[in-house]
Motif scaffolding. Structure first.
Motif, PDB file in Angstrom:
ATOM      1  N   VAL A   1     -30.486  74.094 -19.826  1.00 35.27           N
ATOM      2  CA  VAL A   1     -31.403  74.761 -18.899  1.00 35.27           C
ATOM      3  C   VAL A   1     -32.790  74.172 -19.093  1.00 35.27           C
TER       4      VAL A   1
ATOM      5  N   ALA B   1     -37.240  68.211 -11.336  1.00 32.37           N
ATOM      6  CA  ALA B   1     -36.184  69.206 -11.128  1.00 32.37           C
ATOM      7  C   ALA B   1     -34.958  68.561 -10.492  1.00 32.37           C
TER       8      ALA B   1
ATOM      9  N   ALA C   1     -31.378  68.211 -12.381  1.00 27.48           N
ATOM     10  CA  ALA C   1     -30.216  68.841 -11.746  1.00 27.48           C
ATOM     11  C   ALA C   1     -29.112  67.815 -11.521  1.00 27.48           C
TER      12      ALA C   1
ATOM     13  N   TYR D   1     -28.330  69.729 -15.397  1.00 21.72           N
ATOM     14  CA  TYR D   1     -29.145  70.862 -15.825  1.00 21.72           C
ATOM     15  C   TYR D   1     -29.195  71.929 -14.742  1.00 21.72           C
ATOM     16  N   ARG D   2     -29.246  73.167 -15.177  1.00 14.62           N
ATOM     17  CA  ARG D   2     -29.724  74.236 -14.296  1.00 14.62           C
ATOM     18  C   ARG D   2     -31.223  74.342 -14.540  1.00 14.62           C
ATOM     19  N   VAL D   3     -31.968  74.469 -13.460  1.00 15.54           N
ATOM     20  CA  VAL D   3     -33.424  74.386 -13.567  1.00 15.54           C
ATOM     21  C   VAL D   3     -34.058  75.691 -13.105  1.00 15.54           C
TER      22      VAL D   3
ATOM     23  N   ALA E   1     -34.554  75.291  -4.791  1.00 17.95           N
ATOM     24  CA  ALA E   1     -33.398  75.866  -5.495  1.00 17.95           C
ATOM     25  C   ALA E   1     -32.158  75.854  -4.606  1.00 17.95           C
TER      26      ALA E   1
ATOM     27  N   SER F   1     -29.515  76.769 -10.166  1.00 19.69           N
ATOM     28  CA  SER F   1     -30.947  76.774 -10.457  1.00 19.69           C
ATOM     29  C   SER F   1     -31.605  77.956  -9.767  1.00 19.69           C
TER      30      SER F   1
END
Length: 243
Positions: free
Chosen positions: A10, A25, A29, A33-35, A49, A56
């Motif tokens: 994260v 971001a 992603a 990753y989740r952002v 998002a 995210s």
């Protein structure tokens, strides 16, 4: 909560509504990753998002408001399980000759560029320490070289540089701290300058920028992908033709 599994990591990115923040971001992603996208412009980060569509989340927050950052950290903990990476990207570049008519611009730069990074780090630090993490501070070539008209902006970036090195030493080896110092990058920063003559000159320079926010984001993603035993502490990035 850091793990070796990138797909479960994260990242929190401040100033994620445009420029290097939004590009970072997207890059993170793309790497799984989740952002948590933090910015004042809620509509922009909500749209981003939705674009990322990978879990995210968008959180309207102001780095000059500690309460909003605490609320953001609570949401990240509750919804995403904690923070592995904090990218302190929020910043303003309000250049102009030094004088009392620029007083509010000076205060704004100190509050956002320097104190904002300190506050965000303080608020998210416990999550980052929970198993190791990364802090990426977005500074500037102005943190190394002051010029006429950028004195207060340079002061905030010099301060960010000095604090980053001290923080690096305090947190090693559990939390890695990386300082990124971009030169001229094609972003909307010049449009925020209130001093008209300065804005015109800086905008003309930025209109010719060959380095994109995506270029910087790729470097950040690469740094974060390095194994935990390796730390890239500082990266200065200029367009090939910049003095």
């Amino acid at each position: 909560m850091a793990t070796d599994n990138t797909a479960s990591r994260v990242a929190v990115v401040t100033g994620a509504s445009s420029g290097i923040g939004a590009a970072t971001a997207r890059a993170l992603a793309a790497n799984g990753y989740r952002v948590a996208l933090l910015a004042r412009r809620g509509d922009r980060i909500t749209a981003l998002a939705e674009e990322l569509a990978n879990g995210s989340i968008a959180i309207a927050a102001d780095v000059t408001d500690r309460d909003s950052l605490v609320a953001a950290a609570d949401r990240v903990g509750a919804e995403l399980g904690g923070t592995d990476v904090l990218v302190n990207n929020a910043g303003v570049m309000l250049l102009g000759p030094f004088g009392s008519d620029q007083r509010e611009d000076h205060r704004r730069m100190v509050e956002v560029n320097l104190l904002g990074a300190l506050t965000a780090t303080e608020v998210f630090l416990d999550q980052l320490k929970d198993g190791g993490g990364d802090i990426v501070n977005i500074s500037s070539v102005a943190g190394r070289s002051a010029r006429a008209g950028n004195g207060v902006y340079a002061a905030t970036k010099w301060g960010l540089n000095g604090w980053s090195e001290s923080l690096r030493q305090e947190l090693l080896p559990d939390v890695r701290v990386t300082l990124i110092e971009p030169g001229v990058v094609a972003t909307e920063l010049p449009g925020h300058i209130t001093h008209a003559q300065t804005r015109e000159g800086v905008q003309a320079l930025y209109d010719k920028a060959e380095v994109s926010a995506g270029d910087i984001a790729e470097i950040i993603a690469f740094i974060l992908s390095r194994p935990r035993h390796l730390a890239i502490n500082e990266v200065l990035i200029r367009p090939a033709g910049q003095l």
